[in-house]
Design a protein around this motif. Structure first.
Motif, PDB file in Angstrom:
ATOM      1  N   THR A  62      31.537  35.118  35.230  1.00 53.80           N
ATOM      2  CA  THR A  62      32.626  35.252  34.264  1.00 53.80           C
ATOM      3  C   THR A  62      32.433  36.417  33.301  1.00 53.80           C
ATOM      4  O   THR A  62      33.372  36.811  32.623  1.00 53.80           O
ATOM      5  CB  THR A  62      32.790  33.946  33.466  1.00 53.80           C
ATOM      6  OG1 THR A  62      31.554  33.643  32.820  1.00 53.80           O
ATOM      7  CG2 THR A  62      33.200  32.799  34.382  1.00 53.80           C
ATOM      8  N   ASN A  63      31.228  36.953  33.243  1.00 49.84           N
ATOM      9  CA  ASN A  63      30.963  38.116  32.406  1.00 49.84           C
ATOM     10  C   ASN A  63      29.797  38.884  33.007  1.00 49.84           C
ATOM     11  O   ASN A  63      28.782  38.298  33.383  1.00 49.84           O
ATOM     12  CB  ASN A  63      30.621  37.719  30.972  1.00 49.84           C
ATOM     13  CG  ASN A  63      30.497  38.937  30.077  1.00 49.84           C
ATOM     14  OD1 ASN A  63      31.462  39.659  29.881  1.00 49.84           O
ATOM     15  ND2 ASN A  63      29.314  39.176  29.553  1.00 49.84           N
ATOM     16  N   THR A 115      34.901  41.544  32.864  1.00 49.25           N
ATOM     17  CA  THR A 115      35.122  40.231  32.246  1.00 49.25           C
ATOM     18  C   THR A 115      36.081  39.382  33.073  1.00 49.25           C
ATOM     19  O   THR A 115      36.437  38.286  32.653  1.00 49.25           O
ATOM     20  CB  THR A 115      35.656  40.384  30.806  1.00 49.25           C
ATOM     21  OG1 THR A 115      36.851  41.149  30.829  1.00 49.25           O
ATOM     22  CG2 THR A 115      34.622  41.072  29.917  1.00 49.25           C
ATOM     23  N   ASN A 116      36.475  39.889  34.238  1.00 49.73           N
ATOM     24  CA  ASN A 116      37.285  39.099  35.170  1.00 49.73           C
ATOM     25  C   ASN A 116      36.347  38.224  35.992  1.00 49.73           C
ATOM     26  O   ASN A 116      35.241  38.627  36.318  1.00 49.73           O
ATOM     27  CB  ASN A 116      38.072  40.008  36.121  1.00 49.73           C
ATOM     28  CG  ASN A 116      39.018  40.912  35.369  1.00 49.73           C
ATOM     29  OD1 ASN A 116      39.730  40.472  34.483  1.00 49.73           O
ATOM     30  ND2 ASN A 116      39.006  42.193  35.718  1.00 49.73           N
ATOM     31  N   THR A 117      36.779  37.034  36.343  1.00 51.77           N
ATOM     32  CA  THR A 117      35.946  36.142  37.137  1.00 51.77           C
ATOM     33  C   THR A 117      35.756  36.713  38.539  1.00 51.77           C
ATOM     34  O   THR A 117      36.717  37.093  39.197  1.00 51.77           O
ATOM     35  CB  THR A 117      36.573  34.740  37.210  1.00 51.77           C
ATOM     36  OG1 THR A 117      36.668  34.223  35.883  1.00 51.77           O
ATOM     37  CG2 THR A 117      35.742  33.804  38.069  1.00 51.77           C
ATOM     38  N   GLN A 118      34.491  36.788  38.966  1.00 48.16           N
ATOM     39  CA  GLN A 118      34.127  37.262  40.300  1.00 48.16           C
ATOM     40  C   GLN A 118      33.464  36.111  41.051  1.00 48.16           C
ATOM     41  O   GLN A 118      32.470  35.576  40.581  1.00 48.16           O
ATOM     42  CB  GLN A 118      33.103  38.394  40.236  1.00 48.16           C
ATOM     43  CG  GLN A 118      33.493  39.608  39.449  1.00 48.16           C
ATOM     44  CD  GLN A 118      32.338  40.600  39.408  1.00 48.16           C
ATOM     45  OE1 GLN A 118      31.933  41.144  40.428  1.00 48.16           O
ATOM     46  NE2 GLN A 118      31.805  40.832  38.216  1.00 48.16           N
ATOM     47  N   ALA A 119      33.986  35.726  42.203  1.00 46.02           N
ATOM     48  CA  ALA A 119      33.320  34.746  43.047  1.00 46.02           C
ATOM     49  C   ALA A 119      32.252  35.495  43.838  1.00 46.02           C
ATOM     50  O   ALA A 119      32.566  36.406  44.604  1.00 46.02           O
ATOM     51  CB  ALA A 119      34.312  34.078  43.981  1.00 46.02           C
ATOM     52  N   SER A 152      28.923  24.314  37.862  1.00 45.73           N
ATOM     53  CA  SER A 152      29.807  24.834  36.806  1.00 45.73           C
ATOM     54  C   SER A 152      29.178  24.807  35.419  1.00 45.73           C
ATOM     55  O   SER A 152      29.858  25.017  34.424  1.00 45.73           O
ATOM     56  CB  SER A 152      31.148  24.096  36.790  1.00 45.73           C
ATOM     57  OG  SER A 152      31.809  24.282  38.023  1.00 45.73           O
ATOM     58  N   ASP A 155      27.148  33.186  34.664  1.00 43.99           N
ATOM     59  CA  ASP A 155      27.548  32.644  35.952  1.00 43.99           C
ATOM     60  C   ASP A 155      27.815  31.156  35.818  1.00 43.99           C
ATOM     61  O   ASP A 155      27.093  30.450  35.121  1.00 43.99           O
ATOM     62  CB  ASP A 155      26.415  32.874  36.967  1.00 43.99           C
ATOM     63  CG  ASP A 155      26.726  32.323  38.344  1.00 43.99           C
ATOM     64  OD1 ASP A 155      27.845  32.540  38.837  1.00 43.99           O
ATOM     65  OD2 ASP A 155      25.837  31.684  38.936  1.00 43.99           O
ATOM     66  N   GLU A 156      28.877  30.695  36.476  1.00 45.53           N
ATOM     67  CA  GLU A 156      29.137  29.265  36.621  1.00 45.53           C
ATOM     68  C   GLU A 156      28.837  28.928  38.075  1.00 45.53           C
ATOM     69  O   GLU A 156      29.671  29.151  38.956  1.00 45.53           O
ATOM     70  CB  GLU A 156      30.589  28.939  36.269  1.00 45.53           C
ATOM     71  CG  GLU A 156      30.920  29.171  34.814  1.00 45.53           C
ATOM     72  CD  GLU A 156      32.381  28.933  34.493  1.00 45.53           C
ATOM     73  OE1 GLU A 156      33.191  28.724  35.421  1.00 45.53           O
ATOM     74  OE2 GLU A 156      32.716  28.972  33.300  1.00 45.53           O
ATOM     75  N   ALA A 184      27.555  26.720  32.918  1.00 45.24           N
ATOM     76  CA  ALA A 184      27.408  28.159  32.684  1.00 45.24           C
ATOM     77  C   ALA A 184      25.982  28.515  32.290  1.00 45.24           C
ATOM     78  O   ALA A 184      25.374  27.866  31.443  1.00 45.24           O
ATOM     79  CB  ALA A 184      28.380  28.623  31.616  1.00 45.24           C
ATOM     80  N   ASN A 187      30.818  31.596  40.170  1.00 40.37           N
ATOM     81  CA  ASN A 187      31.805  32.463  39.543  1.00 40.37           C
ATOM     82  C   ASN A 187      31.164  33.183  38.369  1.00 40.37           C
ATOM     83  O   ASN A 187      30.792  32.555  37.379  1.00 40.37           O
ATOM     84  CB  ASN A 187      33.009  31.642  39.067  1.00 40.37           C
ATOM     85  CG  ASN A 187      33.783  31.080  40.224  1.00 40.37           C
ATOM     86  OD1 ASN A 187      34.082  31.777  41.181  1.00 40.37           O
ATOM     87  ND2 ASN A 187      34.106  29.794  40.155  1.00 40.37           N
TER      88      ASN A 187
END
Length: 137
Positions: free
Chosen positions: A128-129, A10-14, A95, A63-64, A97, A126
């Motif tokens: 986000t989940n 649940t941490n943002t991953q680029a 951005s 994803d954003e 989502a 990014n």
């Protein structure tokens, strides 16, 4: 032998287009082999399947993206795309989502172990989940 795992990040991953997603946390896991080793596990940020048989796999990705357009996630087993295990959604703007979900049945043959990975094959951004459930059926 019944076994399953539910793992998340649940941490943002680029993630770049073509980049792999990484799992960080086991929320639930059950089922061990005769030597008390987990049948399904989290290793190197991926799900590993350690017993022969069939596994029902569900993947959810939010994803954003960095630009408007298609966001596609693909499930891989041992580095090979699982046929039909692809999901696409379209972001109207950067951005914006988007969420995609994949469900597939995969097989482990013989005494081999198998690794499941997921890549963003389109739509850098990014994440986000990211969540994966694998249940031995």
């Amino acid at each position: 032998m019944k076994a399953g795992i539910y793992a998340v990040n649940t941490n943002t991953q680029a993630v770049a287009a073509g980049g792999l997603l990484g799992l960080t946390t086991i929320v639930r896991r059950y089922g061990n082999d005769n030597c008390c080793n987990p049948v399904v596990n989290l290793a190197n940020n991926n799900v590993t399947l350690g017993a022969p048989g069939y596994y029902l796999v569900t993947v959810d990705v939010t994803d954003e993206p960095t630009a408007a357009g298609a966001v596609t996630a693909t499930l891989y087993q041992d580095g090979t795309a699982v046929p039909g295990a692809v999901a696409t959604n379209t972001a109207a703007a950067d951005s914006d989502a988007t969420s995609v979900s994949i469900t597939a049945l995969v097989r482990v043959i013989g005494c081999a172990t198998s690794t499941l990975t997921v890549a963003l094959t389109a739509g850098a951004g990014n994440v986000t989940n990211y969540a994966v459930t694998a249940v031995k059926v």
